[in-house]
Write a protein that holds these residues in place. Structure first.
Motif, PDB file in Angstrom:
ATOM      1  N   HIS A 193       1.675   1.904  -3.517  1.00 57.08           N
ATOM      2  CA  HIS A 193       0.431   2.388  -4.123  1.00 57.08           C
ATOM      3  C   HIS A 193       0.212   3.871  -3.807  1.00 57.08           C
ATOM      4  N   ARG A 194       0.407   4.235  -2.542  1.00 57.06           N
ATOM      5  CA  ARG A 194       0.209   5.628  -2.120  1.00 57.06           C
ATOM      6  C   ARG A 194       1.205   6.561  -2.785  1.00 57.06           C
ATOM      7  N   THR A 250       0.835  -1.203   0.000  1.00 57.90           N
ATOM      8  CA  THR A 250       0.000   0.000   0.000  1.00 57.90           C
ATOM      9  C   THR A 250       0.870   1.254   0.000  1.00 57.90           C
ATOM     10  N   GLU A 251       2.087   1.165   0.571  1.00 60.60           N
ATOM     11  CA  GLU A 251       2.995   2.325   0.557  1.00 60.60           C
ATOM     12  C   GLU A 251       3.387   2.669  -0.879  1.00 60.60           C
ATOM     13  N   THR A 297       0.299   7.061  -6.383  1.00 62.77           N
ATOM     14  CA  THR A 297      -0.893   7.906  -6.469  1.00 62.77           C
ATOM     15  C   THR A 297      -0.504   9.376  -6.288  1.00 62.77           C
TER      16      THR A 297
END
Ligand code: C2E
Ligand code: MG
Ligand code: MG
Ligand code: MG
Length: 288
Positions: free
Chosen positions: A245-246, A242-243, A249
């Protein structure tokens, strides 16, 4: 002493080299058999729009389960297929299979999807490939602009004109050209942008070091900025956390692929995965 060590080295190395070439020989014989015996299959890894989490389409990846040798990774059999020339047959098979599968899937889910296929330099020698692609699209009913062809930067750099011309021709039909594994070959984006390309895929080695290596995060950032300045779409592959991904983004990366969202899926699991991905599209991140 250095000489003795050198001799020892040579003695040790030669049988290993022989073993490796024997291994490649038997592997290419087995692969030749695999194409005929139906041991090949394709899996489909989802490609997502990063901002909306929406499913855009799939990358087709070849799989081989040998009756004698068990499952063999593409990292092993693709180079063998490339060296032996079998890649033309294998690539043609993957293309036709993937076009047919994605066309069927579209009918199931009621909307159009993109399909990305990997293409090796050797497939682009001569003009047979161009006709094969157009035939596969025609037979399946997919539109050319739904197809993405993934090549590596080396293909563009080493080409003496023929492969690039072929890519230009297929691109005029609407097919998109993607530079896969971007960053591995050290060529500059400014230089690559002279070629007929639409999109670059940031190599997973950079993506996976976003959290651990400052330079990798900076490189990813710079690639995104530069690609956008040149009018190219950017996709990141190998997104696992998720890191990552963030970060992607926040930096405005366009599209993503990786185990965080989904592995490559066999045909019969794809429709269910599509529903799952669509259901969680609002959340942005979905479990793999
Ligand atoms: P590629 O085109 O860069 O494909 C991405 C590879 O990364 C795939 O490995 C995929 O399964 C893997 N991958 C995807 N997400 C993640 C992730 O989050 N983490 C990690 N660690 N890996 C991830 P695969 O399927 O083993 O394929 C390896 C390579 O073999 C491909 O790299 C491509 O260059 C080649 N290949 C596969 N199928 C074909 C084909 O039909 N034709 C040709 N010419 N090459 C193919
Ligand atoms: Mg690829
Ligand atoms: Mg590749
Ligand atoms: Mg890649």
């Amino acid at each position: 002493r250095a000489k003795a060590a050198g001799r020892n080295n040579a003695q040790w190395f030669e049988p290993a080299m022989l073993e490796e070439s024997n291994d490649k020989l038997s592997l290419s014989a087995a692969l030749r058999h695999a194409v005929v015996a139906g041991e090949l299959s394709t899996v489909y890894q989802p490609l997502l729009d990063l901002e909306t989490g929406r499913l855009l389409g799939f990358e087709a990846l070849a799989r081989w389960r040998s009756s004698d040798l068990g499952p063999i990774s593409p990292e092993r059999f693709i180079p063998v297929a490339e060296d032996s020339g079998l890649i033309r047959e294998l690539g043609g098979w993957v293309l036709r299979q993937a076009c047919a599968d994605v066309a069927a899937l579209q009918r199931e889910i009621g909307r159009n999807l993109r399909l990305a296929v990997n293409v090796s330099p050797r497939q682009l020698r001569g003009t047979a490939w161009l006709d094969e692609v157009l035939a596969a699209l025609d037979e399946s009913g997919l539109e050319p602009d739904q197809l993405e062809v993934e090549i590596t930067e080396g293909l563009l750099i080493d080409d003496h004109g023929d492969a690039v011309e072929l890519l230009e021709r297929i691109r005029r039909h609407g097919v998109k050209i993607v530079v896969d594994d971007f960053g591995r070959g050290y060529s500059s984006l400014a230089y690559l942008s002279r070629f007929p390309i639409d999109k670059i895929k940031i190599d997973k080695s950079f993506v996976q070091q976003i959290e651990s290596v400052d330079a990798s995060a900076a490189i990813v950032d710079a690639i995104i900025v530069m690609a956008h300045a040149l009018g190219l779409t950017v996709v990141a592959e190998g997104v696992e956390t998720t890191e990552q991904h963030r970060y992607l983004t926040a930096r405005g990366c366009d599209e993503v692929q990786g185990y965080l969202y989904s592995h490559g899926l066999p045909r019969h699991e794809v429709a269910a995965a599509v529903r799952r991905l669509e259901a969680s599209a609002d959340v942005g991140v979905v479990a793999g």
